[in-house]
Structures are given as structure tokens and as C-alpha cells.
Write an enzyme that holds these catalytic residues in place. Structure first.
Site, PDB file in Angstrom:
ATOM      1  N   ASN A  89       0.859  -1.184   0.000  1.00 19.48           N
ATOM      2  CA  ASN A  89       0.000   0.000   0.000  1.00 19.48           C
ATOM      3  C   ASN A  89       0.896   1.235   0.000  1.00 19.48           C
ATOM      4  O   ASN A  89       1.839   1.310   0.793  1.00 19.48           O
ATOM      5  CB  ASN A  89      -0.889   0.007   1.250  1.00 19.48           C
ATOM      6  CG  ASN A  89      -1.844  -1.179   1.285  1.00 19.48           C
ATOM      7  OD1 ASN A  89      -2.373  -1.584   0.246  1.00 19.48           O
ATOM      8  ND2 ASN A  89      -2.049  -1.746   2.454  1.00 19.48           N
ATOM      9  N   GLN A  96      -2.176   3.354   2.796  1.00 20.36           N
ATOM     10  CA  GLN A  96      -1.031   3.098   3.676  1.00 20.36           C
ATOM     11  C   GLN A  96      -1.265   3.715   5.049  1.00 20.36           C
ATOM     12  O   GLN A  96      -1.641   4.882   5.156  1.00 20.36           O
ATOM     13  CB  GLN A  96       0.242   3.681   3.044  1.00 20.36           C
ATOM     14  CG  GLN A  96       1.503   3.333   3.829  1.00 20.36           C
ATOM     15  CD  GLN A  96       2.782   3.754   3.097  1.00 20.36           C
ATOM     16  OE1 GLN A  96       2.739   4.302   1.997  1.00 20.36           O
ATOM     17  NE2 GLN A  96       3.916   3.503   3.737  1.00 20.36           N
ATOM     18  N   HIS A 102       6.639  -1.284   3.504  1.00 22.20           N
ATOM     19  CA  HIS A 102       6.439  -2.682   3.885  1.00 22.20           C
ATOM     20  C   HIS A 102       5.637  -3.402   2.828  1.00 22.20           C
ATOM     21  O   HIS A 102       4.756  -2.824   2.191  1.00 22.20           O
ATOM     22  CB  HIS A 102       5.741  -2.805   5.248  1.00 22.20           C
ATOM     23  CG  HIS A 102       4.453  -2.046   5.349  1.00 22.20           C
ATOM     24  ND1 HIS A 102       4.412  -0.692   5.584  1.00 22.20           N
ATOM     25  CD2 HIS A 102       3.161  -2.442   5.242  1.00 22.20           C
ATOM     26  CE1 HIS A 102       3.147  -0.291   5.619  1.00 22.20           C
ATOM     27  NE2 HIS A 102       2.362  -1.334   5.411  1.00 22.20           N
ATOM     28  N   HIS A 104       3.131  -6.579   2.428  1.00 21.56           N
ATOM     29  CA  HIS A 104       2.321  -7.615   3.064  1.00 21.56           C
ATOM     30  C   HIS A 104       2.467  -8.915   2.266  1.00 21.56           C
ATOM     31  O   HIS A 104       2.436  -8.882   1.029  1.00 21.56           O
ATOM     32  CB  HIS A 104       0.831  -7.242   3.040  1.00 21.56           C
ATOM     33  CG  HIS A 104       0.470  -6.007   3.792  1.00 21.56           C
ATOM     34  ND1 HIS A 104      -0.138  -6.050   5.033  1.00 21.56           N
ATOM     35  CD2 HIS A 104       0.608  -4.696   3.494  1.00 21.56           C
ATOM     36  CE1 HIS A 104      -0.372  -4.811   5.446  1.00 21.56           C
ATOM     37  NE2 HIS A 104       0.068  -3.970   4.533  1.00 21.56           N
TER      38      HIS A 104
HETATM   39  P1  AMP Z   1      -0.618  -0.567   5.837  1.00 24.95           P
HETATM   40  O1  AMP Z   1      -2.074  -0.261   5.930  1.00 24.95           O
HETATM   41  O2  AMP Z   1      -0.209  -1.205   4.538  1.00 24.95           O
HETATM   42  O3  AMP Z   1       0.243   0.621   6.209  1.00 24.95           O
HETATM   43  O4  AMP Z   1      -0.364  -1.717   6.888  1.00 24.95           O
HETATM   44  C1  AMP Z   1       0.190  -1.532   8.151  1.00 24.95           C
HETATM   45  C2  AMP Z   1       0.111  -2.866   8.850  1.00 24.95           C
HETATM   46  O5  AMP Z   1       0.953  -2.831   9.999  1.00 24.95           O
HETATM   47  C3  AMP Z   1      -1.289  -3.244   9.338  1.00 24.95           C
HETATM   48  O6  AMP Z   1      -1.682  -4.477   8.744  1.00 24.95           O
HETATM   49  C4  AMP Z   1      -1.111  -3.366  10.852  1.00 24.95           C
HETATM   50  O7  AMP Z   1      -1.880  -4.413  11.417  1.00 24.95           O
HETATM   51  C5  AMP Z   1       0.373  -3.630  10.979  1.00 24.95           C
HETATM   52  N1  AMP Z   1       0.972  -3.252  12.250  1.00 24.95           N
HETATM   53  C6  AMP Z   1       0.860  -2.062  12.878  1.00 24.95           C
HETATM   54  N2  AMP Z   1       1.571  -2.071  14.024  1.00 24.95           N
HETATM   55  C7  AMP Z   1       2.141  -3.299  14.124  1.00 24.95           C
HETATM   56  C8  AMP Z   1       2.998  -3.926  15.070  1.00 24.95           C
HETATM   57  N3  AMP Z   1       3.412  -3.297  16.180  1.00 24.95           N
HETATM   58  N4  AMP Z   1       3.395  -5.194  14.849  1.00 24.95           N
HETATM   59  C9  AMP Z   1       2.968  -5.858  13.745  1.00 24.95           C
HETATM   60  N5  AMP Z   1       2.186  -5.312  12.802  1.00 24.95           N
HETATM   61  C10 AMP Z   1       1.765  -4.050  12.986  1.00 24.95           C
END
Ligand code: AMP
Ligand code: ZN
Length: 115
Positions: A89, A96, A102, A104
Site C-alpha cells: 500500500n 497506507q 512494507h 504484506h
Molecule cells: P498498511 O495499511 O499497509 O500501512 O499496513 C500496516 C500494517 O501494519 C497493518 O496491517 C497493521 O496491522 C500492521 N501493524 C501495525 N503495528 C504493528 C505492530 N506493532 N506489529 C505488527 N504489525 C503491525
């Protein structure tokens, strides 16, 4: 190495926030998403702080290739045999939420929570 002291994923890289690690080397870290959408949901990040895919340049191309190449290896190591999905994202309209690049990687038997 570039880090952002306010960035949650930089804190995970630094060990200041715990994570369930799936892979680590000098360049990359993979850890399980805290709110999984699928039976296996891992995030692959560079250890260096890069906010979004739009902030990458030619100097990041090899690293981006290695992020993508890690996905099948990770899924194999985590016992995923039926295929998987990769998502990056990017920015506001890309949905995002965490501004540290990152990827997924989702896998495992369906149905999934989302995706
Ligand atoms: P995005 O929407 O692509 O920015 O995804 C961010 C992702 O980070 C989401 O799926 C969250 O669940 C994940 N996330 C946020 N904080 C943590 C954390 N401390 N440990 C693991 N995953 C996290
Ligand atoms: Zn960061």
C-alpha cells in the site's frame, strides 16, 4: 543507516517494540502482522527507514528485488503450500497506514478475514 525515531517499524527494527520475527538479515526484517487478515500474514520491511514505495529510487532497486524474492521463501518456510498474495500500500489513496515501506504477504487456506 537512516532511521526515524518516531516510526513504529524503525522501533521494531531496533527491538524497542516486540515483534514475532519470521526472517532477518542485515538488510531486511519480516515479522507477523499484529492484526492478521489471513492464516499467515507477514510484513517484509527494509531495516533502513524509507517512508513509501514512492520514496524509492534507483539505489533501492536491488533491495526491492530482494524483498519480493523473499516472499516465496518465507511462505515455504511457514508451511504455506497453496499460494500467497503480496501487497504494498502506497500513500493516502493507497491505504497506507504505517509510513515505513512494507510488503504484506498473505497466505494459508481461505476464507481469509479480508483480502
Ligand atoms: P498498511 O495499511 O499497509 O500501512 O499496513 C500496516 C500494517 O501494519 C497493518 O496491517 C497493521 O496491522 C500492521 N501493524 C501495525 N503495528 C504493528 C505492530 N506493532 N506489529 C505488527 N504489525 C503491525
Ligand atoms: Zn521507519
Amino acid at each position: 543507516m537512516s532511521t526515524d525515531p518516531n516510526c513504529i517499524f524503525c522501533k521494531i527494527v531496533a527491538g524497542q517494540i516486540p515483534s514475532k520475527k519470521a526472517f532477518e538479515n542485515e538488510e531486511l526484517l519480516a515479522f507477523h502482522d499484529i492484526h492478521p487478515w489471513a492464516p499467515v500474514h507477514v510484513l517484509v520491511i527494509p531495516k533502513v527507514h524509507v517512508a513509501t514505495l514512492s520514496d524509492t529510487g534507483p539505489e533501492h532497486e536491488a533491495m526491492l528485488g530482494r524483498m519480493l524474492a523473499l516472499a516465496p521463501r518465507l511462505m515455504r518456510d511457514l508451511g504455506v503450500t497453496g499460494g500467497f498474495r503480496t501487497v504494498i500500500n502506497t500513500g493516502r489513496d493507497g491505504g497506507q497506514e504505517v509510513y515505513h515501506l512494507h510488503m504484506h504477504v498473505f497466505g494459508g487456506p481461505r476464507p481469509w478475514v479480508k483480502g
